[in-house]
Structure formats: C-alpha cells, structure tokens
Design a protein around this motif. Structure first.
Motif, short mmCIF file in Angstrom:
data_model
loop_
_atom_site.label_atom_id
_atom_site.label_comp_id
_atom_site.label_asym_id
_atom_site.label_seq_id
_atom_site.Cartn_x
_atom_site.Cartn_y
_atom_site.Cartn_z
N ALA A 340 0.82 -1.22 0.00
CA ALA A 340 0.00 0.00 0.00
C ALA A 340 0.85 1.26 0.00
O ALA A 340 0.60 2.20 0.74
N GLU A 341 1.87 1.30 -0.86
CA GLU A 341 2.67 2.51 -0.98
C GLU A 341 3.41 2.50 -2.32
O GLU A 341 3.61 1.45 -2.92
N ASP A 342 3.79 3.69 -2.78
CA ASP A 342 4.61 3.81 -3.98
C ASP A 342 6.07 3.67 -3.57
O ASP A 342 6.58 4.45 -2.75
N LEU A 343 6.75 2.68 -4.13
CA LEU A 343 8.13 2.41 -3.76
C LEU A 343 9.06 3.48 -4.33
O LEU A 343 8.84 3.99 -5.42
N THR A 344 10.09 3.80 -3.58
CA THR A 344 11.09 4.76 -4.06
C THR A 344 12.01 4.09 -5.07
O THR A 344 12.00 2.86 -5.23
N GLY A 345 12.85 4.90 -5.73
CA GLY A 345 13.78 4.35 -6.70
C GLY A 345 14.76 3.38 -6.08
O GLY A 345 15.07 2.33 -6.65
N THR A 346 15.25 3.70 -4.89
CA THR A 346 16.19 2.80 -4.20
C THR A 346 15.51 1.49 -3.83
O THR A 346 16.07 0.40 -4.01
N GLN A 347 14.28 1.58 -3.32
CA GLN A 347 13.56 0.37 -2.96
C GLN A 347 13.29 -0.51 -4.17
O GLN A 347 13.40 -1.74 -4.10
N LYS A 348 12.95 0.11 -5.31
CA LYS A 348 12.71 -0.67 -6.53
C LYS A 348 13.97 -1.38 -6.98
O LYS A 348 13.93 -2.54 -7.42
N ALA A 349 15.14 -0.69 -6.90
CA ALA A 349 16.39 -1.31 -7.33
C ALA A 349 16.75 -2.50 -6.44
O ALA A 349 17.13 -3.57 -6.92
N LEU A 350 16.59 -2.32 -5.11
CA LEU A 350 16.89 -3.43 -4.20
C LEU A 350 15.90 -4.58 -4.39
O LEU A 350 16.28 -5.75 -4.36
N LEU A 351 14.64 -4.22 -4.61
CA LEU A 351 13.62 -5.26 -4.81
C LEU A 351 13.90 -6.05 -6.09
O LEU A 351 13.74 -7.27 -6.12
N ASP A 352 14.36 -5.37 -7.13
CA ASP A 352 14.66 -6.06 -8.38
C ASP A 352 15.80 -7.06 -8.18
O ASP A 352 15.74 -8.19 -8.70
N LYS A 353 16.83 -6.66 -7.45
CA LYS A 353 17.93 -7.58 -7.17
C LYS A 353 17.44 -8.80 -6.38
O LYS A 353 17.82 -9.95 -6.67
N ALA A 354 16.58 -8.54 -5.40
CA ALA A 354 16.10 -9.65 -4.57
C ALA A 354 15.21 -10.60 -5.37
O ALA A 354 15.26 -11.82 -5.18
N ILE A 355 14.36 -10.05 -6.26
CA ILE A 355 13.49 -10.90 -7.07
C ILE A 355 14.30 -11.84 -7.95
O ILE A 355 14.06 -13.06 -8.00
N LEU A 356 15.27 -11.28 -8.65
CA LEU A 356 16.10 -12.11 -9.53
C LEU A 356 16.92 -13.12 -8.72
O LEU A 356 17.12 -14.27 -9.16
N ALA A 357 17.37 -12.71 -7.52
CA ALA A 357 18.13 -13.65 -6.67
C ALA A 357 17.24 -14.79 -6.20
O ALA A 357 17.68 -15.95 -6.14
N ALA A 358 15.99 -14.50 -5.87
CA ALA A 358 15.07 -15.56 -5.44
C ALA A 358 14.81 -16.55 -6.56
O ALA A 358 14.76 -17.77 -6.32
N TYR A 359 14.67 -16.05 -7.78
CA TYR A 359 14.48 -16.96 -8.91
C TYR A 359 15.74 -17.80 -9.16
O TYR A 359 15.65 -19.00 -9.46
N ARG A 360 16.92 -17.19 -9.02
CA ARG A 360 18.16 -17.95 -9.21
C ARG A 360 18.30 -19.04 -8.17
O ARG A 360 18.74 -20.16 -8.47
N GLN A 361 17.92 -18.72 -6.91
CA GLN A 361 17.99 -19.73 -5.86
C GLN A 361 17.07 -20.92 -6.17
O GLN A 361 17.35 -22.05 -5.76
N ALA A 362 15.98 -20.65 -6.91
CA ALA A 362 15.06 -21.73 -7.29
C ALA A 362 15.49 -22.41 -8.59
O ALA A 362 14.78 -23.30 -9.07
N GLY A 363 16.64 -22.01 -9.14
CA GLY A 363 17.14 -22.62 -10.36
C GLY A 363 16.49 -22.08 -11.62
O GLY A 363 16.53 -22.74 -12.67
#
Length: 589
Positions: A340-363
């Motif tokens: 329920a909020e608009d993410l900042t640019g820094t939060q979006k960048a960190l979130l993008d790294k975490a999303i891709l890392a989670a997918y890599r951890q799942a192969g």
C-alpha cells in the motif's frame, strides 16, 4: 398548422429561464437586450439562424445538433404550404430555371451543374406534389446558445457554427434581432424571425423524431439476433439487445449506487454471454457469483479459504524467453499494492535484485527450459532481501513478514493449489481480509490476463471486475486495470468494470481513462452527490440526469456515444432470476 420542437441538452438554459428563481416564477429575473446577444438572468444567450441547407439529408439528420454537449436549444418551426400555392411556386421556379438554361444555351455558355440539378429536382418534386406523393413545407431552424460569460459565449458560438458547417448548414447570427431569436426558441410556437426554407415531406420526415429510443443493432445472418438481451426499452416498449463485440472496443463500465441492481444486471449479462460461447472470468469480492458458477458447471476459487494458495511469483512454462522479465515487473506492481505505498527508486532497485536472486535460488534463469521448475515464494523473496544487508532492504523484508510468517500468510505460504480453467471462472474474495482485498484482486486479474493473452487457445473472453473501486484505490492497481482496458481488444477480450464508487472513479485521471476506453457505458441510479460529476462526464441532458436520480432498481441508461442511448429495465426469467439474486436475498425478492 405550426409545430415547434425544442431539444435542450446538458444543462439547458430553458429551465432557469422559465423558473426565474428557486422559488417559483414565470420568467427570468431580468432580460437585457444587446445587438448580438441577450443577458437572460445570470446567462448570456445568442441565436443563430440556419440560412443554408445540404442538398440531401438522411434520417435523424439533426441529431449532431441535438447531441451537442453544451447549453443549446434547437427550435424547428414547420408550416405546411397549401397544394395550390405549392404547385404555383414550383411552376414559377421551373420557369425561371428553364429560362436560365435556354439563355445560357443561346449564348453558347457551358451548362451550369447547379442549375441542371435544381431543375431536375424541381421537376421531380412537381410531379410528386401533383400525384399527391408529397407536400411542401416552410421550415425555420434556429439555434440559441447559452453561456455564463462573453468569452464562453464566443467559444460556444464558434463550436456550434463549426458543427453546423460540418453538417453543410450555413448559419448567421441574429444581429439586432436577439430578442426575437430567443423567443423563437422558447416553447411558445411563434416564429418571430420568419427566416424559412421550402422543403418536401421526405426531408422534413427525416428530422422527426429527433432521436430514436431504439439503439441500432448489428447486422445478423440467417435472421439470428445478435448480442445479449439487456431488458425492455422503457421508451419504445421493445426488447433491447446489445452486442458489445460489434463495438469499437469490447469494454463496458457499469456505474450505480449500492442497491440499484448493477450486480444483478451483470450476472444476467454473464449468463447470457455464456449461451453464445464466451469464456468468462469474474473477480467477485462479495461471493455473489458462486451460485451461478455452480449452476453452469464453472470453477470457483475462494481466495483466502483454508487450503487455497496463489503464488504471485509463478511463471508460465510457455511464456517465452521474456517470461522472467514480465514476472519480475509484475512482482514490483504486486508488492506496491500489497504494501500500500509507492516504492522509491532505491527500494525498486533493491527489490529487483532480490526478485532475480530468489528466482536464481530456485534454479530459474532467462532460459525458458528452467521456467517449468517450482517458482519461489514470498518467503524466498524476503530471505533474498535480508541477504542484501542494506537498511532499505531489511525494512522491506520486515514489511513482508505479515505475509510470509504472520497473520496474512494464508494466501502466499505455499505453491499455487488450483489452476483455473473452463468456460466460467470466479475468483471469490469474500474470505480475504480487508488488508488483502486489493492484492487479491490484482492476483486474480494477473491470472486472468495470462489466460487472455494465451494465443494457443484463442476465443472471445469477458473479464468482469465487480466492485472495481477496491483495485482502483491503489495507484499500481489502477494502472494495471488501465493497461487491461487499453489492450483487451487486441486479444479478443472485453473488460466489464462494475463499481458503486462513481465519484471517486471519475475524480482520477486513470478512472476517467478506464471509462473513456469503454464503448458500452451503463448508468443506473446515482446518488445526488455524484449526479453532477456523472452528467458532466457522460454529457447527460437534464432529463437523463433526472432519470438516473429517480430510477428504480434494475432501471438503467445504456450509452454508446452521442445519439446512441436508450433507457431500459433489466428483465429475467424465473430461472435466471434465481441465479442472479445475491446470496443474501431469496429468489422471490
């Protein structure tokens, strides 16, 4: 015999002129006469005289003027010409035209196309009058424009003149005759300007009635009726069929206050669309469509119920090489709605790294062959955020805790349990807590959109979003809905938006854009606080706005653009009625 017909559209000044004040009166408080306009109470009025007409007119040729979205009175004065007088005038007119033709021939001049056409028309008309197949009439057409200021009046006059010119009508201002022009447009039946043109019966008949209460229907083959039966036309006492698939786009919007019957009408639309082989997906926040779905063999996904899970990070094995990118982008949208909020640019960048890392951890990588592996969960994304060891990332991880290990984890703590499919799929959101309503709606829409864009199984699909205000509250959800409204037609799909929060929907740019992208607009009973916004957004006349304020349950106004409107009341068979009433009502209600 003289006939006066006046059509007032959208805030016509006729009502304040005749009422004078909120109390009661027979006229305006004051009338100040000027050379080119009148000051009538708090308004300025100017009259235009139609001095030139097109050579040919079609049915309902006055409709563009009558549908003008402003304060405009259109007055048509008709006076029949006696048959002996008509014959005499036609004989003299034919004699003048023939004299002109012979004079040109004697002097070796080329034939004048306008003279030749006029002579042929006069001869044909004379024969019709002689045989009793037609009559002549004197017609006077005047337009009175109203505005609150001189600048606004000049702009309105320019717009009306441009519209008239587009209809091949030449207009002139009633200079020094402003009072006569104004009174000629009042419903008194007096033509004080007396600027008339002779027309025949066919041309006059094409102007009446001003607007047909029946909407045009699409061409059908083998006599079959196209479209869905919406109800009974209240003006023409006929059946109103409407085919959303024959319009410029297949979207619709239904706006009404609570209890007006919008869900009832929508369920009838769903049921009757199923008869025609349309695949339907419904986002149901109040569990109103479950009985209907069970009756027709549909699938119901009660999100929030024990054992029902829907993973927002799922991938489509057949999604193609960019599927991972698409799902990562959706994860950004979903988390913005969930938190329920608009993410900042820094939060979006960190979130993008975490999303891709989670997918890599799942192969899972960009290689489509890896997309069939089990997708990560929100808990895996939280772990990836924590592993970044950045304060902003740790804050995001903490905010995800209620949805991974806390009280709201019931929808996201396991892989997806049910894969939707079939001719009718209902996503029931009643069991979701209020904090998850918008996120659950977005998840359902994402699943639906992935089905709609499946090119391996093309068919007509209708996406129904009941109580759309739940999703429109969040900007990310409103953006997702806007994209669906604009792109649905490309995939042979229609988006049906149903909401009771009319004022809030029309108050936002995205809400107005969703309405603008709906070729079919259904308006039902409106609250007094919202009627002004509705009338302005849909260019309603005073009578149409009054109708929506006093409409009973099931009564509605279908609008498909200027001149294409019809009032109707929804009707159903006993079996349909039993399926369309809500779960809190009995079929007898």
């Amino acid at each position: 015999m003289r006939i006066l017909a006046t059509a007032a559209r959208l805030g016509s000044a006729l009502t304040p002129v005749l009422s004078g004040s909120p109390a009661m009166g027979l006229g305006p408080d004051s009338v100040q006469v000027e050379p080119r306009c009148l000051a009538v109470g708090d308004l300025l009025a100017a009259t235009l005289i139609v001095t030139g007409y097109p050579a040919e007119v079609g049915p309902n040729w006055l409709d563009p003027l009558l549908s003008y979205p402003g304060r405009l009175d259109v007055s048509l004065h008709v006076e029949p010409v006696p048959a002996p007088v008509a014959s005499d005038r036609l004989r003299k007119q034919r004699a003048r035209l023939e004299s002109t033709r012979r004079s040109a021939a004697q002097h070796g001049r080329l034939e004048d196309p306008e003279t030749e056409a006029a002579a042929a028309d006069a001869a044909e008309l004379a024969w019709r009058v002689a045989r009793g197949e037609g009559k002549l009439f004197r017609l006077g057409l005047y337009l009175t424009v109203y505005a609150e200021g001189r600048g606004e009046l000049a702009d309105e006059l320019s717009a009306v003149r441009a519209l008239a010119e587009s209809m091949l009508l030449r207009v002139q201002p009633a200079t020094w005759r402003a009072l006569k022009g104004w009174t000629s447009c009042l419903p008194f039946g007096t033509d004080q300007l007396n600027h008339q043109r002779t027309v025949d019966t066919a041309a006059l008949a094409a102007a009446f009635p001003f607007a047909s209460p029946d909407l045009p229907t699409a061409d059908t083959a083998a006599g079959a009726v196209a479209g869905v039966l919406y109800g009974i036309n209240t003006a023409a006492s006929g059946l109103l069929f409407w085919d959303r698939w024959a319009q410029d786009n297949h979207n619709s919007v239904t706006l009404a206050r609570s209890g007006a019957g919008k869900s009832y009408l929508t369920k009838l639309d769903v049921l009757r669309s199923l008869y025609q082989g349309v695949e339907i997906h419904v986002v149901d926040p109040e569990d109103e469509y479950t009985r209907l779905a069970e009756a027709v063999g549909g699938t119901v996904l009660p999100l929030g119920s024990p054992g029902v899970r829907l993973n927002p990070l799922d991938l489509d094995p057949d999604g193609g090489p960019d599927e991972l990118t698409v799902r990562a982008l959706f994860a950004h949208t979903f988390l913005a709605v969930l938190l329920a909020e608009d993410l900042t640019g820094t939060q979006k960048a960190l979130l993008d790294k975490a999303i891709l890392a989670a997918y890599r951890q799942a192969g899972i990588t960009a290689d489509p062959r890896s997309h069939a592996r089990p997708a990560p969960l929100l808990a895996d994304l939280q772990t990836a955020l924590t592993a970044l060891e950045v304060p902003e990332a740790l804050l995001l991880a903490d905010r995800l805790a209620p949805y991974t290990t806390g009280s709201h984890k019931q929808l996201f703590d396991a892989p997806t349990t049910t894969v939707p499919g079939g001719h009718l799929t209902v996503y029931s959101l009643r069991d979701l807590p209020e904090e998850l309503a918008a996120a659950g709606t977005l998840l359902a829409l994402d699943r639906i959109w992935r089905t709609v864009t499946n090119r391996q199984r093309p068919c007509r699909r209708l996406v129904v979003i009941d109580e759309a205000w739940l999703l429109m509250r969040a900007r990310a959800g409103a953006l997702f809905l806007h994209r669906m409204a604009k792109a649905a037609r490309k995939h042979r799909a229609g988006l049906a938006v149903v909401t009771q929060d009319t004022a809030d929907l029309l108050a936002t740019d995205l809400g107005r854009a969703v309405v603008a992208n709906a070729a079919t607009q259904i308006l039902m009973r409106q609250a007094p606080q919202a009627i002004d916004a509705v009338a302005d957004a849909f260019h309603l006349s005073v009578g149409e706005a009054a109708y929506l304020q006093s409409a009973g349950r099931g009564e509605a106004l279908l609008s498909a653009g200027p001149g294409r409107r019809a009032a109707f009341v929804s009707t159903a068979s006993d079996l349909e009625h039993g399926l369309a009433v809500t779960g809190l009502e009995t079929p007898e209600d």
